[in-house]
Motif scaffolding. Sequence first.
Motif, PDB file in Angstrom:
ATOM      1  N   TRP A   1     -13.085   7.013   0.642  1.00 10.36           N
ATOM      2  CA  TRP A   1     -12.538   7.396   1.946  1.00 10.36           C
ATOM      3  C   TRP A   1     -13.638   7.927   2.848  1.00 10.36           C
ATOM      4  O   TRP A   1     -14.534   8.635   2.388  1.00 10.36           O
ATOM      5  CB  TRP A   1     -11.504   8.523   1.769  1.00 10.36           C
TER       6      TRP A   1
ATOM      7  N   ASP B   1      -9.043   4.791   4.638  1.00 10.56           N
ATOM      8  CA  ASP B   1      -9.010   4.342   3.245  1.00 10.56           C
ATOM      9  C   ASP B   1      -9.818   3.053   3.155  1.00 10.56           C
ATOM     10  O   ASP B   1      -9.463   2.053   3.791  1.00 10.56           O
ATOM     11  CB  ASP B   1      -7.541   4.085   2.864  1.00 10.56           C
TER      12      ASP B   1
ATOM     13  N   HIS C   1      -7.516  -2.354  -1.557  1.00 11.99           N
ATOM     14  CA  HIS C   1      -6.064  -2.553  -1.383  1.00 11.99           C
ATOM     15  C   HIS C   1      -5.614  -2.245   0.044  1.00 11.99           C
ATOM     16  O   HIS C   1      -4.532  -2.644   0.452  1.00 11.99           O
ATOM     17  CB  HIS C   1      -5.243  -1.757  -2.423  1.00 11.99           C
TER      18      HIS C   1
ATOM     19  N   HIS D   1      -3.090   9.738   1.123  1.00 12.57           N
ATOM     20  CA  HIS D   1      -2.192   8.757   1.734  1.00 12.57           C
ATOM     21  C   HIS D   1      -1.145   9.407   2.626  1.00 12.57           C
ATOM     22  O   HIS D   1      -0.643   8.787   3.563  1.00 12.57           O
ATOM     23  CB  HIS D   1      -1.560   7.865   0.662  1.00 12.57           C
TER      24      HIS D   1
ATOM     25  N   HIS E   1       0.834  -1.206   0.000  1.00 15.16           N
ATOM     26  CA  HIS E   1       0.000   0.000   0.000  1.00 15.16           C
ATOM     27  C   HIS E   1       0.869   1.256   0.000  1.00 15.16           C
ATOM     28  O   HIS E   1       0.653   2.173  -0.801  1.00 15.16           O
ATOM     29  CB  HIS E   1      -0.919  -0.048   1.225  1.00 15.16           C
TER      30      HIS E   1
END
Length: 191
Positions: A123, A157, A161, A74, A27
Motif C-alpha cells: 500500500w 492498494d 487483486h 480496506h 475485491h
Amino acid sequence: MKFELPKLPYETNALEPVIGQQTVELHYGKHFQAYINNLNNLIPGTKFENMDLVDIVKESDGPLFNNAGQALNHNIYFLSFSPNGGGEPAGELAEAIKQGFGDFENFKKEFNAAATSLFGSGWAWLAKDDAGKLSIVKEANGGNPVTKGLVPLLGFDVWEHAYYLDYQNRRPDHVNALWDIIDWKAVESRY
Ligand code: MN
C-alpha cells in the motif's frame, strides 16, 4: 468484538471505468470479506477480543496482524471513493499538502511514484503525525501507518487483486486513474 464489512456508499458498477464492477465485487465481496472472516475467527479467546481494530493492528503480529491490517486498510480504501470524486482537497488538508509537498500536482507525483515503485504487494499511504504534518508512507503486504504512530488519511492498494482485471500489468495507469474517483470530503474528514 465482531467485525463486519462496511456498506459501500456507491453501487458496485459506479466506479467504472476506473475500477470495474467485477473488480469491486471480487475485491470488496471476496477479498475484503475474507480478511474480516479470518479476523473474526482469530480473536475469540485472546486478549484482542474487546479491542478496536486500530489497537489490534498496533499490537498483533503474524496471521492476526495480516488480517486485521487488511481489514483496516480496506475499510479506509473502499470509503475513499465516489463516482462524483476527483478534483482537489479543500480546507486544512489542502493547506497541509501545500506545506508538505509544494502543491497538489507535486503531491500526486510523489504519491504515484511511491505507489508504482512499491515492490510486490502493499500500500501507498498519505498519513499525518500528531502535529498534522503529512507524509507518504509505503507499507508492504497488510501494513498500515498506525504502527508508526501515524494516522492514515488515504491509501492506494497496489496488490494485483486491486487492478489486474482492469489494467493487467499496467499498475501506473491504474494508480493514475484512481485520482478521478477520490472522495476528498471523506479524506478531509480523517485529517
Ligand atoms: Mn486489496
